[in-house]
Every structure is written in C-alpha cells, then in structure tokens.
Design an enzyme around this catalytic site. Structure first.
Site, PDB file in Angstrom:
ATOM      1  N   HIS A 137      44.140  34.554  34.976  1.00 22.98           N
ATOM      2  CA  HIS A 137      45.077  36.371  34.389  1.00 22.98           C
ATOM      3  C   HIS A 137      46.318  36.347  34.284  1.00 22.98           C
ATOM      4  CE1 HIS A 137      40.573  37.770  34.672  1.00 22.98           C
ATOM      5  NE2 HIS A 137      40.706  37.175  35.449  1.00 22.98           N
TER       6      HIS A 137
HETATM    7  O1  RIB Z   1      41.651  41.941  36.554  1.00 24.50           O
HETATM    8  C1  RIB Z   1      42.184  40.963  36.928  1.00 24.50           C
HETATM    9  C2  RIB Z   1      43.776  41.205  37.867  1.00 24.50           C
HETATM   10  O2  RIB Z   1      42.781  41.955  38.924  1.00 24.50           O
HETATM   11  C3  RIB Z   1      44.427  39.839  38.223  1.00 24.50           C
HETATM   12  O3  RIB Z   1      45.555  40.205  38.558  1.00 24.50           O
HETATM   13  C4  RIB Z   1      43.615  39.511  39.603  1.00 24.50           C
HETATM   14  O4  RIB Z   1      44.257  38.612  40.395  1.00 24.50           O
HETATM   15  C5  RIB Z   1      42.978  41.341  40.042  1.00 24.50           C
HETATM   16  O5  RIB Z   1      44.579  41.130  40.670  1.00 24.50           O
END
Ligand code: RIB
Ligand code: CA
Length: 326
Positions: free
Chosen positions: A255
């Site tokens: 992500h």
């Molecule tokens: O939903 C994904 C996010 O939530 C990313 O930033 C992961 O590190 C968590 O913080």
C-alpha cells in the site's frame, strides 16, 4: 471551496518532503524507497503516529528504516499516541506485534528527535516558503489534524498532501466499507479533508490492491544482493501471504510504497479529481470514504483519486531504487 493551486505532476518533479507514518511493513518499504531518491525527494523528517501498532513501536520502526537506508541523519519525531476521538485500534494481526514482520527488530542507534511531531509540523510549515512542502501520509492522519487545529495558518506552507487512504470500488479492508488509515481516525481524515485547503491526492485500496507482489517480483528484490533488498524481500515474504489469504488475492499489496512511487513517477498512475467525504458517524459506514466517482452529488472536486496503476512499472521503480541502498 476555492480550487487549490495546481501542482507539478511531471515525472521529474522534486519535493521538499515530510513523511507521516505508522511503520508498519509497507510503511518501511515506502520509507526505504523514498530515502533511495535523495535527488528528487528532499526528505526533511519523518513524523510518526500510532496506527498499525503503538506509537513507541512505530517510532522505533521508522528509526530502523532510516538506519537501514543509511540515513540516520533524518530526524524522526514521535506524534500522536491515539486518535482524536475514537478508541484506538491496531493492525498487529497483519504487521506483527512489533509492527514489522520478517525481520529482527532492535533499538536503532539514532535516538528520536526532541519534541512532538505536531510541534515540528507547525514550526516547519510556518518557516517554509509558501506552498513548498509535500506531506506524504501513510497512516492515520491524526498529526496533521492536530497541527491544523493548533495552527490553521500552516496550510500556507503546504504544496500538496499525498495520502495512502480510503477505498471505494475495492471496498474496505478493516470493515466492508472502510480502509484502515481512515477507520483508525475518521475525525482526523475529515478534518484534513475539510481544513487543509491544499491539493490532496489519495491512493486508496482501489489502486493498491491492483499492485501486488509475486514470487518473481520478490525474488528480483532479493537478487539485488544488498542488505536493503534482502530486508524488503524478507518483509514481503512474511507480510504478503496473510494479505493474499485474507483477500483471496494472487499477491500482496504494498500500500504505502505506492505513495512514494506516485511522488517519483505520477505517470504510472491514473485517476481523476472527484468529490470525497468521510463518514465519521458511528455505524456500518464509520470511516468510509464516500467517493463520488460519477459526480452525482454535483459538489466541487476536492481529491485527486487514484484508481489505477501500472504494477510492473511500480515494481521496476521500487527495485531500481532499493538497489541504490546499502
Ligand atoms: O489500509 C492500509 C494502510 O493501513 C497502510 O498504510 C498500512 O500500513 C496500514 O497503516
Ligand atoms: Ca501505514
């Protein structure tokens, strides 16, 4: 709402950058990625927030990322211990109890910087030239919400916000409707969206769930032969399988690293400016990013919503940068 100023989205743009983060397996990869491009991303500091795990661990993990990138000079300021209003939630089930899977964690040599992250953001943005600082946000947006509440004038120092946040077409990852970073502090996300008044780009699950690891992509990172490549490969080998199982996907999403890739090569991504609101009411929609992709509400666009990305281009860029690290 006045239209924010246009931003340079060339693939050659440089950024005076602060990264706000809750490391977090994918956060650490995003940080290593960013620290490998000092000629493009002039990283001023990291600010940490509770999110994936408690603040002490996210702050230690951010310092570890600086150590692993050979950048112990980058100051790390610890920020909010908890969300603005809601009860804290964490994601240790995904990121491990230390907030980092696949690698041994330890106390880094460089200490935390003195002072609270919110005070740093206020001080730094007040001193910065107008519209000069890019703030990348990889976790709950509590620190910026607090800074804007304490000093609304700091928005003048911001060039743009680039957030890993939200979900629409993809659906949520912590509830059927909400993505973790927004769900962990919806009131902060709402405040940032309503109060910052600067250009906001969001990289939601809609795009991060399309940019997935594979055995070949992880093997290519490991084959770099440097410590950073081994660290990234070990993290992904440990982190990806549970995401793959949980979401029945052929690979794991990285992500937060999509934010770094967007800063370096925006042409890898596709999206459009749309109207987005945050649902901060208790209930099934709590933490939902209501993304008006088809403009049915006829309200002014306030977010550049990224819905698609070039997965191979992303991993080519990530690998080329991790190769530059020790
Ligand atoms: O939903 C994904 C996010 O939530 C990313 O930033 C992961 O590190 C968590 O913080
Ligand atoms: Ca994160």
């Amino acid at each position: 709402m006045p239209q924010p100023h246009p931003v340079d989205t060339a693939d050659t743009a440089t950024h005076t950058l602060v990264i706000d983060t809750d490391p977090g397996a994918d956060d650490v990869i995003a940080l290593l990625f960013a620290m490998a491009a000092p000629e493009r991303l002039k990283l001023q500091a990291l600010t940490t927030v509770a999110g994936n795990v408690q603040l002490a661990k996210t702050s230690r993990n951010a310092r570890l990322a600086c150590e692993w990138a050979g950048r112990p000079d980058i100051p790390v300021y610890a920020g909010a211990l908890r969300p603005l209003k809601r009860t804290p939630i964490y994601a240790a089930n995904i990121h491990g109890k230390e907030g980092l899977t696949g690698v041994d964690v330890y106390e880094p040599a460089a200490p935390l910087a003195e002072g609270h992250a919110v005070d740093y953001l206020v001080r730094m943005l007040r001193a910065a030239p107008e519209k000069s600082v890019t703030l990348a946000m990889l976790g709950p947006q509590t620190n910026l919400a607090l800074a804007l509440e304490q000093a609304p004038d700091i928005a003048r120092g911001l060039r743009e916000l680039v957030l890993m946040a939200g979900a629409h077409f993809n659906g949520g990852n912590i509830t059927p409707t909400a993505e973790f970073n927004v769900f962990a502090d919806p009131h902060a996300a709402e405040a940032v969206l309503l109060r910052s008044g600067v250009p906001i780009t969001m990289l939601p699950l809609d795009v991060t769930h399309k940019i997935l690891t594979s055995e070949a992509r992880i093997a290519r990172l490991r084959a770099l032969g440097n410590r950073a490549g081994a660290i990234v490969a070990d993290i992904l080998d440990a982190y990806a399988p549970q995401e793959m199982k949980h979401y029945d996907m052929p690979g794991g999403p990285v992500h937060d690293a999509t934010v770094t890739a967007y800063l370096l090569q925006p042409s890898l991504f596709k999206g459009k400016r749309i109207h987005v609101e945050i649902d901060s009411r208790e209930g099934m929609g709590f933490g939902q990013t209501v993304a008006d992709w088809y403009g049915s509400l006829r309200r002014p666009a306030n977010v550049n919503w990224i819905a698609d990305g070039d997965a191979q281009g992303f991993f080519d860029l990530l690998t080329a940068h991790i190769a530059r690290l020790p």
